[in-house]
Motif scaffolding. Structure first.
Motif, short mmCIF file in Angstrom:
data_model
loop_
_atom_site.label_atom_id
_atom_site.label_comp_id
_atom_site.label_asym_id
_atom_site.label_seq_id
_atom_site.Cartn_x
_atom_site.Cartn_y
_atom_site.Cartn_z
N THR A 82 -5.39 -2.05 -11.99
CA THR A 82 -5.05 -3.32 -11.34
C THR A 82 -5.00 -3.11 -9.83
N PHE A 83 -5.28 -4.21 -9.14
CA PHE A 83 -5.21 -4.15 -7.68
C PHE A 83 -3.76 -4.17 -7.22
N MET B 297 -10.82 -14.74 -6.20
CA MET B 297 -11.50 -14.13 -7.34
C MET B 297 -10.57 -13.17 -8.08
N TYR B 298 -9.83 -12.39 -7.33
CA TYR B 298 -8.92 -11.40 -7.94
C TYR B 298 -7.54 -11.60 -7.31
N PRO B 299 -6.83 -12.61 -7.74
CA PRO B 299 -5.60 -12.98 -7.03
C PRO B 299 -4.39 -12.17 -7.50
N VAL B 300 -4.51 -10.86 -7.40
CA VAL B 300 -3.39 -10.00 -7.79
C VAL B 300 -3.09 -9.06 -6.63
N GLY B 301 -1.86 -8.67 -6.52
CA GLY B 301 -1.48 -7.76 -5.44
C GLY B 301 -1.41 -8.49 -4.11
N ALA B 302 -1.16 -7.70 -3.07
CA ALA B 302 -1.13 -8.25 -1.72
C ALA B 302 -2.56 -8.36 -1.20
N ILE B 303 -2.81 -9.44 -0.47
CA ILE B 303 -4.17 -9.65 0.04
C ILE B 303 -4.10 -10.10 1.49
N LYS B 304 -5.00 -9.53 2.28
CA LYS B 304 -5.00 -9.80 3.71
C LYS B 304 -6.42 -10.15 4.11
N HIS C 31 -15.76 -5.67 5.98
CA HIS C 31 -15.14 -4.38 5.74
C HIS C 31 -14.02 -4.63 4.73
N ILE C 32 -14.13 -3.99 3.56
CA ILE C 32 -13.16 -4.22 2.50
C ILE C 32 -12.44 -2.91 2.17
N VAL C 33 -11.12 -3.02 2.06
CA VAL C 33 -10.32 -1.87 1.62
C VAL C 33 -9.51 -2.31 0.41
N SER C 34 -9.57 -1.52 -0.66
CA SER C 34 -8.80 -1.84 -1.86
C SER C 34 -7.89 -0.67 -2.23
N TYR C 35 -6.72 -1.04 -2.72
CA TYR C 35 -5.77 -0.06 -3.24
C TYR C 35 -5.58 -0.39 -4.71
N VAL C 36 -5.99 0.52 -5.58
CA VAL C 36 -6.02 0.23 -7.01
C VAL C 36 -5.07 1.18 -7.73
N ARG C 37 -4.36 0.61 -8.68
CA ARG C 37 -3.47 1.43 -9.50
C ARG C 37 -4.29 2.14 -10.57
N ILE D 158 0.82 -1.23 0.00
CA ILE D 158 0.00 0.00 0.00
C ILE D 158 0.84 1.26 0.00
N GLU D 159 2.16 1.06 0.13
CA GLU D 159 3.05 2.22 0.07
C GLU D 159 3.31 2.68 -1.36
N GLU D 160 2.96 1.83 -2.32
CA GLU D 160 3.15 2.20 -3.74
C GLU D 160 2.45 3.53 -4.00
N PRO D 161 3.12 4.43 -4.70
CA PRO D 161 2.52 5.77 -4.92
C PRO D 161 1.34 5.69 -5.90
N ASP D 162 0.52 6.71 -5.84
CA ASP D 162 -0.60 6.91 -6.78
C ASP D 162 -1.69 5.84 -6.72
N LEU D 163 -1.82 5.21 -5.57
CA LEU D 163 -2.90 4.22 -5.45
C LEU D 163 -4.21 4.91 -5.08
N ILE D 164 -5.26 4.40 -5.63
CA ILE D 164 -6.60 4.87 -5.24
C ILE D 164 -7.09 3.94 -4.13
N LYS D 165 -7.46 4.50 -3.01
CA LYS D 165 -7.95 3.68 -1.89
C LYS D 165 -9.47 3.73 -1.86
N ILE D 166 -10.08 2.58 -1.90
CA ILE D 166 -11.55 2.53 -1.82
C ILE D 166 -11.95 1.55 -0.73
N GLU D 167 -12.93 1.99 0.04
CA GLU D 167 -13.27 1.28 1.27
C GLU D 167 -14.78 1.07 1.31
#
Lengths: 762, 762
Positions: free
Chosen positions: A303-304, A336-343, A293-299, A173-182
């Motif tokens: 892509t996630f 379902m969307y197995p890309v990026g880090a997932i917790k 409760h879902i939080v996503s960080y999207v490029r 989530i430290e990657e710059p320019d991510l869109i955070k949606i919750e």
């Protein structure tokens, strides 16, 4: 393939439409005694004492059993295969009748009487004195520090807490320019609403307890009854006739353990224990309500980068299937969307609500609603194309889940999405409907899902099958796997015919399971049977065919390996000319004066694989804003379930699942009195199930892949069709109105408050 | 041997004495329709027409079926394994209902009604017009030149005529100094008198006809029903619950084929067809009446030089088991005393009497009466010692029958004779009683027999068995062989426990046969089951044990061949220390996450051998000459049936057979109106069956040999006990009075005429 892939009538169609088919109720002895259960009228407390005096006076009462009379044995009820490892065993947290009352409707006593009226009268005349505690109905109140423990063994009311991390979330989530949606999403408690209520009858024969029951899992119920009564598995026999649906509710021991005990109280006389519709609603199992409760960080490229989920599952009073469902949900979130880090982080929490158990798609309708709603929120907020975004992030062929190791052996999901888009003209309409005004508006929505096939490697996948060659060259097909209305008997018969080289009329399937003679199988759940038990059919058919050809070889003086069966005839491999009929071989095998051999085959399939099926729902709705009503204009499900064994029954499954999905999305929920925890709509009038009149024309489409691990290229289909419907509806509503409602059902009450909040009435 | 040879209670004892055991009548659906059969009131003729008008008016009548409505298919009814060779097939000579009426009681029409009363009323209101012919009741009148043919295909009414010659008879009788002794002997028609009447009910399920029936031979009945209706074996299912006796009458298709047809007339609704006691007597099967003419040529040293027999068997109206019985009788004539030249000549003759079929010991009680009476005539006339004469001439160890090749693998007959002599003090008493006077006299008599075990090589001997390992380490035992009251389930369970190394409580036998799932077996007859099916149990248990030990081997990391099972524990061979319990192995086999395996075994035993059992009866009687009454003072049967599996049930068999033998010798016969051929004593009041009060204390003794061909050293026991009783009684009467009566029963009427003729009343 000659038979697999054709469209055939169900093998049990005629029996079922003519009323010949025998269900549990048809088999009850006319001399059976009748049992009724007394359910608690408090949700949390302790039985202090009973006053049975008036109850005993009711003429026809044979026995009264209370929670003080039952064996002091805690047993589990979940329809899981047993595990010999203690930590994998289901939680044993209830007795046949419970002194410690944990929900409104808990079983505290039972009456056995000569007839229904006497039993009911006596039940009403039993007086119970309770120590009553405050009901704890929600996950929040149960998890509150200092909350009373519902089960001593879980002082914090958390049945299980689990979590996982794939990749490094904090780094990602430290990657710059991510869109955070919750977002926060909620799904309700709903009921299975199978036509046939919970129903069993029990008697003793040959020193054994026999329970005839409407169950999905006869072999598992045998194990549970033996555990509940503390006797050997061999001393219990479960018979499963046709059943009027189960949808997961009957993937649990319901009335059977108590019924098995009750017959022992009356010297083995037959005892019938049929739940009313109200008892079936309130006192069996429900679908878990879950909160996410879902939080996503999207490029920005769509892509996630990272995603996290916190999930809470309301277990109700007893563990039943417990954490398996929310675990499945948070695993599904990852898959379902197995890309990026997932917790993932999940809690299953005891409350004083009715016990939640298995229900069609086992946690995935819950997560799919949350996740697919969340994805539409992302694409709307970030301006991505909903289909392109999903395609870019979703599971791809060859992907291996890092936690379960389940591999994507085949996928037709892209084609499913394209087919759905084309069917509904979704992409075009979505844009068109984005900016509407006025009281009546249209919208389109969609959602996708992936679904496993069976329970490997979480749990054991095993199935056995037996075939017997009849003297007329037909074969008996004996499965431990169960027909529960889904059409299993039909597809098993097709598989057997296909592999044996027989025509369909030469396969006689035995629909009734009887644990005394039926090969072992864990039963109908997890959409496992065509995949796991189907392989048992294939192996057994191959074994039977080998024996037939060996016998034919001796008759023909030819090598068996050079022979094949086609259309009930033994032929040379790669030649069509019949050498001898299977009927002739069978007759000779039975009656040979020199080497008679009763040709039978029995094989176990131990399954060590799993595979994903996929699908999507596209829906178009019309929203009447003033009336807060949603009308479905068009709906299609497109499924990749591998090779379709039987188009007709596959469509039937999809239609049924879609209907259930519409109810889940639009109308269904169980309502409780917040003070007492009493279920308020425990019947088919007040519980808003979709009826035929409510249901639009349903469209089912398939993208056929050939899965390399499926016995005939097939993979799961039974449960999936329910999954994508609710999020598609929610997303269509969003498209129509701009209002995102993050909980279901999307009923008028909910729409009213949401529309009011959004200012749509102004 | 740990279990074989012990004396155990029957495994079904508790169920049967408590009334829990389910018989056909207990299983009839409460909604079943009721069928009744209209039986002809003439013995020989042709149905011309029916007037059904009044019958149709009876309220509750659903259908009326006449002989003009049934399929035009002739079928056989005998409970024999089928033969694929036409000439070995049973004679197909009857239809479901017959237009050509062949005995008083023939089936000409049937009514299906809502209840018993309506069905009975309608039957009474059917009017039949016949062409009536003269009844032909005796063998003599049927064989008279110019006699009317009862079946067109047999213009001389001879069903079969057979003969054999061993050695050169004509040469043998030329030897000088031979004593020629000649006699004529007759046995009566008797009835089986099983407690449960002929009874079945039929319905349709899953496109199949299901017949639940009180039968000894479910798999054979399936074949016969399919032949009678002209449909596949796989389209018929026979279920056999507990049965209230059969004694061979239920080794025939009785009500089942018609009942199978009737349910198809009412859309598969259940139809009950229960014969009354009167119908069971008059319209099922009887024991063949036989007449024998025996000529013996005896040397002065007390050995046979030559013997001949002419035998006539009254078959009645339909072939049923036909010639097999009298053929068995004349073969038995040869086998018992296989010395010198022997000539046999046998006729089976159609008459207008009820159909004769199988009955306990299948022709051998008939020949044993004739032969053992004849032997006593020889010893009396020639002055030989009856025991020494028999020992000198009887079958010896190692003898091979020149016709059937059946070998005497073991014999304890000499010891049986010695034991019987010693028990009764026969030799001494015989001399003492030889010269009595006065109205009350005593006498001793004896007779011996040999009896085959099963039907090899005349017919197919085959049996299959299946065992399933339950998860608690107990085993299901599934037999095609049937429990018919004789104790089969108990001895099969003992055999399984013995071979598996299990204790008896770990064997769960499935008593009910269901041709859809039950391994094939021809059924209970010919005293074959402990010998033929017993070997199937042994083979299957060995196969199951091998699989258990293989799985245990992988768990223990040991070689399976080095392991054994003792008392439900896996042990090292020749060591007692338990390594692991079978229960642990079973649980792991079922629930292993890596290699689950549902351990089951199913094996066929194709039997290609046969062996003789032997025995004797010694009896002491008191004769009241003026009253023409025989009172049995003491009686003992001594049997060599190889190793006795279970002393208690073996004694039960012997007691039952002795009681039946006493009835056969003293009181039982069926009486017919000589003009019409109507049976006059078709009920348990007029038919003089031995009651408990009539029966003396019965003594059973065994001489245990170990037969090398029997699975546990055992050989036939079920039928034999009836055989030697009647001749022993006849010989005792001869000893007491000097009067030789050469026909049974020895009832007062017969004694009166014989005593009068002998001048005993003077």
């Amino acid at each position: 393939m000659q038979i697999i892939g054709t469209s055939l009538n169900r093998v049990d169609a005629k029996e079922k439409v003519t009323g010949q088919a025998k269900y549990t109720g048809d088999l009850v002895s006319p001399h059976a005694l009748v049992a009724k259960v007394l359910h608690s009228t408090i949700a949390n407390g302790m039985v202090k004492s009973f006053d049975l005096e008036e109850a005993w006076k009711v003429p026809g009462v044979i026995d009264i059993v209370t929670c003080f009379d039952v064996p002091d044995i805690d047993f589990p009820t979940a329809g899981h295969p047993w595990s010999t490892e203690k930590k994998h065993q289901d939680i044993a947290d209830r007795k046949l009748l419970n002194t410690r009352v944990r929900f409104y409707g808990d079983d505290v006593a039972a009456v056995i009487a000569e007839n229904e009226i006497a039993a009911s009268q006596a039940i009403r005349k039993i007086k119970v004195t309770y120590d009553e505690y405050m009901p704890i109905l929600s996950v929040e109140s149960a998890m509150k520090p200092g909350a009373m423990a519902i089960h001593e063994e879980r002082p914090d009311n958390v049945v299980v807490h689990s979590n996982y991390e794939v990749g490094n979330f904090e780094e990602a989530i430290e990657e710059p320019d991510l869109i955070k949606i919750e977002g926060d999403y909620q799904t309700p408690i709903v009921s299975h609403c199978h036509i046939e209520n919970a129903f069993s009858f029990a008697y003793m024969e040959a020193g054994k307890i026999v329970v005839v029951s409407s169950t999905q899992i006869p072999h598992i119920v045998r194990r549970i009854c033996s555990q509940a009564l503390g006797i050997g598995y061999g001393d219990i026999r479960i018979i499963k006739p046709y059943i009027g649906g189960g949808f997961g509710n009957k993937q649990d021991a319901l009335t059977e353990p108590l019924n098995a005990f009750l017959t022992t109280r009356v010297g083995g006389r037959p005892v019938k224990l049929e739940y009313t519709r109200e008892e079936t609603f309130a006192c069996t199992r429900t679908r878990h309500a879950m909160q996410f409760h879902i939080v996503s960080y999207v490029r920005k490229d769509g892509t996630f980068a990272a995603r996290s989920i916190d999930a809470y599952s309301n277990q109700g009073a007893y563990a039943s299937h417990a954490h398996a469902l929310v675990a499945n949900a948070v695993n599904g979130f990852r898959m379902m969307y197995p890309v990026g880090a997932i917790k993932g982080n999940a809690y299953t929490v005891y409350t004083n609500m009715p016990t939640a158990g298995a229900m069609r798609a086992y946690g995935i309708p819950q997560i799919a609603f949350a996740l697919e709603a969340h994805v539409d929120d992302i694409v709307n907020k970030a301006g991505f194309d909903p289909l392109e975004f999903r395609k870019k992030n979703m599971m791809q062929l060859g992907w291996v889940d890092p936690i379960t190791t389940i591999t994507c052996h085949s996928t037709g999901l892209s084609e499913c999405i394209e087919k759905g888009d084309a069917y509904l003209n979704y992409t075009k309409k979505r844009k068109k409907y984005a900016k509407q005004s006025g009281p009546i508006r249209k919208g389109v929505g969609m959602g996708i899902f992936c679904y496993k096939t069976g329970v490997y490697p979480i749990s054991l996948e095993t199935s056995a099958c037996r075939m017997l060659l009849n003297q007329d060259g037909s074969a008996q097909l004996q499965m431990g796997a169960t027909e529960i209305g889904q059409g299993a008997d039909t597809v098993f018969s097709m598989m057997a015919a296909e592999t044996l080289g027989f025509t369909m009329d030469k396969i006689h399937i035995l629909s009734k399971q009887d644990t005394d003679v039926t090969p072992y199988d864990t039963g109908a759940y997890a959409s496992r049977q065509t995949y796991v038990s189907g392989m048992a059919v294939k192996k057994t058919a191959e074994s039977l065919k080998k024996k037939i050809l060996e016998f034919a070889g001796t008759m023909l003086d030819k090598d068996a390996w050079d022979l094949e069966i086609q259309d009930n005839q033994v032929v040379h491999k790669n030649q069509d000319k019949p050498l001898i009929s299977v009927a002739q071989v069978a007759e000779e095998a039975c009656y040979s004066l020199t080497h008679s051999n009763h040709i039978a085959a029995e094989e176990t399939h131990h399954c060590s694989d799993n595979t994903y099926s996929f699908g999507t729902c596209f829906v178009e709705i019309e929203v009447d804003i003033p009336m807060c009503q949603i009308k479905v204009l068009d709906i299609v499900n497109v499924h990749d379930s591998g090779r379709i064994i039987n188009k007709q029954t596959a469509e039937g499954q999809v239609h049924g699942g879609m209907s259930m999905g519409l109810g889940y999305g639009l109308t269904e929920f169980l309502k409780f009195d917040p003070k007492t925890g009493r279920m308020l709509n425990d019947n088919l009038l007040d519980y808003k199930l979709m009826t035929a009149l409510d249901t639009p024309e349903l469209h089912a489409e398939f993208v056929e892949t050939v899965d390399p691990t499926g016995p005939y290229g097939n993979k799961s289909l039974g449960e999936p069709p329910i999954i994508p419907v609710a999020p598609a509806l929610r997303n269509a509503l969003l498209n129509a109105t701009g209002v995102a409602i993050d909980s279901i059902p999307l009923n008028p009450e909910k729409l009213f408050f949401a529309f009011e909040k959004a200012g749509l009435f102004n």
